[in-house]
Motif scaffolding. Structure first.
Motif: not given
Length: 589
Positions: A490-496, A374-386, A474-476, A422-425
């Motif tokens: 958006i970042a989504v922190v979820t399971h394998t 995004g033109g910045r020297p780092f990556t930033a997110f608007d939202l993280v879903v966990v 559920r993924a859909i 919705d993004c749980r294991e």
């Protein structure tokens, strides 16, 4: 007296029960809305949604699990399904009675105001195997026309096809296959219903199975052993048949109860829609319909270590591993509670990260702090879903709880972190996949937003494991909710395991290398980026902040793999090729 046997009294009641289910499905629909199908231009993909019915045996469904907040919101939305334009029915009397009960007698005055009754076509190719038994010998067309004046019997009168006495299963399969290839796609109408018999439907699915095994089509059913499991009496299943360039390429089938959950995949443009000629190799998406989503798999958990140690012991002792997706590997018995024990008392319940896992998350945080975007020297997110599991919250906290950096002389704040079921294991059976109460989690993780969590206690986890189909749907729902967000990064922190079921539904039309990149097993703390595109109505939730302003990002690394961390997420070793740099695969629906 049993020649061309009619329905019994119980059979008629079974039809009426199924008719009520169909009525509930259709009455929620938005007739004439943009969600309805349309015929594609020649050479493009085309969709039909037949309703497969049978006049014999009712099916039982497992008790429904408590709805998550997003599934509750989904149930309030209008259904995209509508009554069939054409009903194709076997010319045997019991099939004609079934079709009449389901699609004519069950209609209300409200239905008549919305749309005309469907056209009924008796199709000789749909009749039951002609063995010589009296019940499978049909009445004359004159008799049938008198009793069923709303049915068109012209196809039967022409004797197409001629069905000989003494048929065997291969003969039924052959005429069913010819009907599939030569007749079905040519039937006028976008929404169809097929009313036939158990034997015919069984052979029809054998045709589909042979084509799946030959790599000619893709089939996705929500029934275990779908190619052998018989239909129940008056059971309704909803299917989406997709043709491309005149060839059947996929069949997606769900029970009438599960059809609503899977409607986004079955209806509209599906999840593989692309603008432009298929041969061009390009897809063009409107920018305001896209959302960039970065899926992050979890860091190493204590349960991973326990399973790996048990696996090492099993290999030493020569134990064999299970091949069934729904059975535990011998090494995974360490994740099962003992008889009479509460899952919450198990030391690996809602397992935490290991020290190594914390280090993996911190290294990913450091990578993102140096990853231009995004033109910045780092990556930033608007939202993280966990995911609400402890190890997911710990992973997200290590990565996102601090500012990603300073830009334009101002400190960029950490993103908002929202917890979602919705993004749980994949839940059930294994103690590591249960979660603690929201009140406990909130006390330890006060920086997270738990407002979308419906229940304080874990109402989903039980001794019965969530099915693969349920995980996929559920993924859909997660993708649908992400596409409605105003945030664009958006970042989504979820399971394998969750990611395996999510990405496994996509990629049929991708190049083999891209498909391997998308579907391979995720490693610990891997970052996998996709562009999500929705082709439905543009709907944005208004209860969240707008996206940050960004310019096109520079090429950068996509995962911790590039930094040399090769720790597998579970005991299975991935044989898929390493990820590309900035591997962004479009997922569209």
């Amino acid at each position: 007296s049993l020649r061309d046997a009619p329905l019994s009294k119980d059979g008629t009641e079974q039809c009426r029960t199924s008719g009520k289910k169909l009525g509930a499905l259709f009455h929620r629909s938005n007739t004439g809305s943009s969600t309805n199908h349309h015929r594609q231009q020649e050479g493009e993909e085309e969709y039909l949604a037949p309703l497969n019915n049978n006049e014999e045996a009712s099916s039982s469904n497992s008790p429904a699990r408590p709805s998550t907040p997003s599934s509750m919101r989904r149930s309030k939305e209008a259904s995209p399904f509508r009554p069939p334009d054409v009903v194709l029915v076997s010319p045997l009397r019991r099939a004609l009675m079934t079709a009449t009960e389901l699609f004519l007698n069950s209609r209300s005055e409200e239905d008549d105001d919305i749309s005309p009754p469907p056209r009924f076509l008796a199709i000789e190719a749909l009749r039951e195997k002609r063995t010589g038994m009296a019940c499978d010998e049909r009445s004359s067309v004159a008799e049938l026309r008198k009793d069923f004046p709303h049915v068109d019997f012209s196809d039967v009168e022409r004797g197409i096809p001629h069905v000989d006495m003494g048929e065997q299963n291969p003969d039924v399969r052959a005429r069913g296959e010819k009907f599939l290839d030569e007749r079905l796609s040519a039937i006028p109408g976008q929404y169809l219903a097929i009313v036939s018999h158990k034997g015919w439907l069984r052979e029809h699915r054998k045709v589909l199975k042979s084509r799946v095994e030959a790599g000619l089509i893709r089939a996705d059913f929500d029934v275990n052993e779908w190619d052998t499991k018989l239909y129940g009496n008056a059971e309704v299943r909803v299917a989406a048949f997709r043709w491309q360039d005149g060839e059947l390429i996929s069949v997606f089938s769900r029970s009438v109860d599960n059809a609503m959950l899977a409607s986004a995949t079955m209806m509209g443009d599906g999840f593989e829609f692309a603008l432009g000629p298929p041969s061009s190799g390009f897809s063009i998406f409107l920018a305001d319909r896209t959302t960039k989503v970065h899926f992050i798999s979890l860091a190493e958990g204590r349960h991973n270590v326990a399973v790996k140690q048990a696996a090492d012991s099993s290999r030493t002792l020569g134990a064999s591993a299970s091949q069934n997706d729904d059975e535990a590997y011998p090494s995974e018995t360490v994740l099962l509670k003992q008889e009479g024990e509460s899952a919450k008392d198990h030391p690996l319940y809602d397992a935490r990260l290991t020290r190594k896992g914390v280090g993996q998350a911190q290294r990913l945080r450091d990578m993102l702090s140096k990853r231009p975007s995004g033109g910045r020297p780092f990556t930033a997110f608007d939202l993280v879903v966990v995911s609400p599991l402890t190890r997911a919250l710990e992973t997200a906290r290590e990565i996102f709880s601090k500012t990603p950096g300073t830009y334009g002389g101002e400190v960029v704040p950490p993103p908002r972190m929202e917890v979602s079921e919705d993004c749980r294991e994949r839940y059930g059976r294994y103690v590591c996949d249960g979660r603690r109460s929201v009140s406990e989690l909130l006390e330890e993780f006060p920086m997270f937003d738990f407002t979308r969590m419906q229940y304080d206690q874990d109402m989903l986890h039980s001794d019965e494991r969530e099915t693969g189909i349920q995980v996929q749907e559920r993924a859909i729902r997660l993708l649908e909710s992400l596409s409605r967000r105003p945030e664009r990064c958006i970042a989504v922190v979820t399971h394998t395991e969750f990611l395996r079921h999510l990405f496994g539904q996509f990629g049929d039309t991708l190049h083999e290398e891209d498909r391997s990149c998308l579907q391979r097993t995720a490693k610990n703390c891997e970052l996998r980026s996709v562009v999500l595109c929705s082709h439905g109505a543009v709907e944005r939730d208004e209860d969240t902040r707008a996206s940050t302003i960004r310019v096109p990002s520079l090429q950068s690394l996509s995962s911790l793999t590039a930094l040399g961390d090769e720790t597998p997420a579970d005991i299975a070793e991935s044989t898929a090729p390493p990820s590309k740099e900035e591997a962004e695969v479009p997922i569209s629906f």
